[in-house]
Design an enzyme around this catalytic site. Structure first.
Site, PDB file in Angstrom:
ATOM      1  N   LEU A 187      44.694-160.798  -1.876  1.00  0.00           N
ATOM      2  CA  LEU A 187      44.004-162.059  -1.600  1.00  0.00           C
ATOM      3  C   LEU A 187      44.894-163.186  -2.092  1.00  0.00           C
ATOM      4  O   LEU A 187      45.596-163.035  -3.099  1.00  0.00           O
ATOM      5  CB  LEU A 187      42.650-162.125  -2.325  1.00  0.00           C
ATOM      6  CG  LEU A 187      41.559-161.146  -1.898  1.00  0.00           C
ATOM      7  CD1 LEU A 187      40.301-161.375  -2.743  1.00  0.00           C
ATOM      8  CD2 LEU A 187      41.224-161.304  -0.420  1.00  0.00           C
ATOM      9  N   ASP A 188      44.847-164.324  -1.408  1.00  0.00           N
ATOM     10  CA  ASP A 188      45.610-165.477  -1.862  1.00  0.00           C
ATOM     11  C   ASP A 188      45.141-165.915  -3.248  1.00  0.00           C
ATOM     12  O   ASP A 188      43.967-165.733  -3.603  1.00  0.00           O
ATOM     13  CB  ASP A 188      45.438-166.647  -0.891  1.00  0.00           C
ATOM     14  CG  ASP A 188      45.960-166.340   0.507  1.00  0.00           C
ATOM     15  OD1 ASP A 188      46.820-165.447   0.624  1.00  0.00           O
ATOM     16  OD2 ASP A 188      45.495-166.988   1.464  1.00  0.00           O
ATOM     17  N   ARG A 189      46.027-166.512  -3.994  1.00  0.00           N
ATOM     18  CA  ARG A 189      45.719-166.924  -5.371  1.00  0.00           C
ATOM     19  C   ARG A 189      44.451-167.788  -5.478  1.00  0.00           C
ATOM     20  O   ARG A 189      43.623-167.540  -6.351  1.00  0.00           O
ATOM     21  CB  ARG A 189      46.920-167.657  -5.973  1.00  0.00           C
ATOM     22  CG  ARG A 189      46.709-168.044  -7.424  1.00  0.00           C
ATOM     23  CD  ARG A 189      47.989-168.532  -8.056  1.00  0.00           C
ATOM     24  NE  ARG A 189      47.843-168.694  -9.499  1.00  0.00           N
ATOM     25  CZ  ARG A 189      48.848-168.797 -10.352  1.00  0.00           C
ATOM     26  NH1 ARG A 189      50.092-168.767  -9.912  1.00  0.00           N
ATOM     27  NH2 ARG A 189      48.623-168.925 -11.645  1.00  0.00           N
TER      28      ARG A 189
END
Length: 215
Positions: free
Chosen positions: A57-59
């Site tokens: 998942l993106d940060r």
């Protein structure tokens, strides 16, 4: 990091927004190392702990992340992601009033830390469907079902139709979201257990700082 499920083959956790899934040049703490440290203490394991990363998942995104505890599980789970048999459902808050539902198909190309829509056949095919759940004060809450898993896919595709995700300055948002997060949450993930062969769904709610009227 909250533990959602644990057995000899899987570790499923809730990733908070702002935390890296995997370490990078910043050397900031990350979910993978935290998971290894948790298992090392819980099971009093000497030496290195194996934990396989099978998706990301993106940060600034929160939600469900599944790790593999054995190499066999990692291989089988990775195959599910490659073959797109995993079901991934997201909740997002986006600018403007979206249609009640939609089906987006584009081609996306990545350049360093950002992605963009390109003409076919350049880039990778990106497909999703969505349903508008609510609309208030210029903001739509949408449920997003991913058919593919491209870099920044939801963020790029919604920005392309004029509805960027709240807090996502990289793709056109001008409205802040708390804790340097963006209003995108991986709500549920459905996989086939790598050894039991059972269908399993893991769910978690958005961050507590999301507007209560949308959660």
């Amino acid at each position: 990091m909250d533990i959602l499920y644990l057995d000899n083959h899987l570790l499923v956790v809730r990733k908070p927004a702002g935390l890296l899934v995997q370490g990078n040049h910043t050397r900031d703490k990350n979910l993978l190392d935290m998971g290894k440290a948790y298992l090392k203490v819980k099971f009093n394991k000497p030496g290195n702990v194996f934990l396989g990363l099978v998706h990301r998942l993106d940060r600034p995104v929160s939600g469900v992340v599944v790790f593999a505890r054995t190499s066999t599980s990692a291989r089988r789970l990775s195959q599910q992601f490659r073959e797109r048999t995993v079901e991934k459902h997201y909740i997002a808050l986006v600018h403007g009033k979206t249609p009640e539902n939609g089906h987006l198909v584009n081609h996306i190309a990545r350049r360093q830390t950002k992605s963009r829509i390109v003409n076919a056949p350049h880039g990778q095919r990106a497909e999703l469907t969505y349903e508008r759940l609510a609309y208030r004060n210029g903001i739509s809450s949408v449920r997003v079902d991913l058919a593919t898993g491209r870099h920044h896919q939801i963020r790029v595709q919604f920005a392309d139709i004029g509805h960027p995700v709240l807090g996502d300055y990289k793709y056109g948002s001008r409205k802040p979201f708390p804790n340097r997060a963006i209003a995108l949450h991986a709500q549920s993930l459905t996989i086939i257990h790598p050894t039991k062969k059972e269908c399993m769904t893991f769910e978690t709610r958005p961050e507590t700082f999301w507007p209560k009227s949308f959660v």
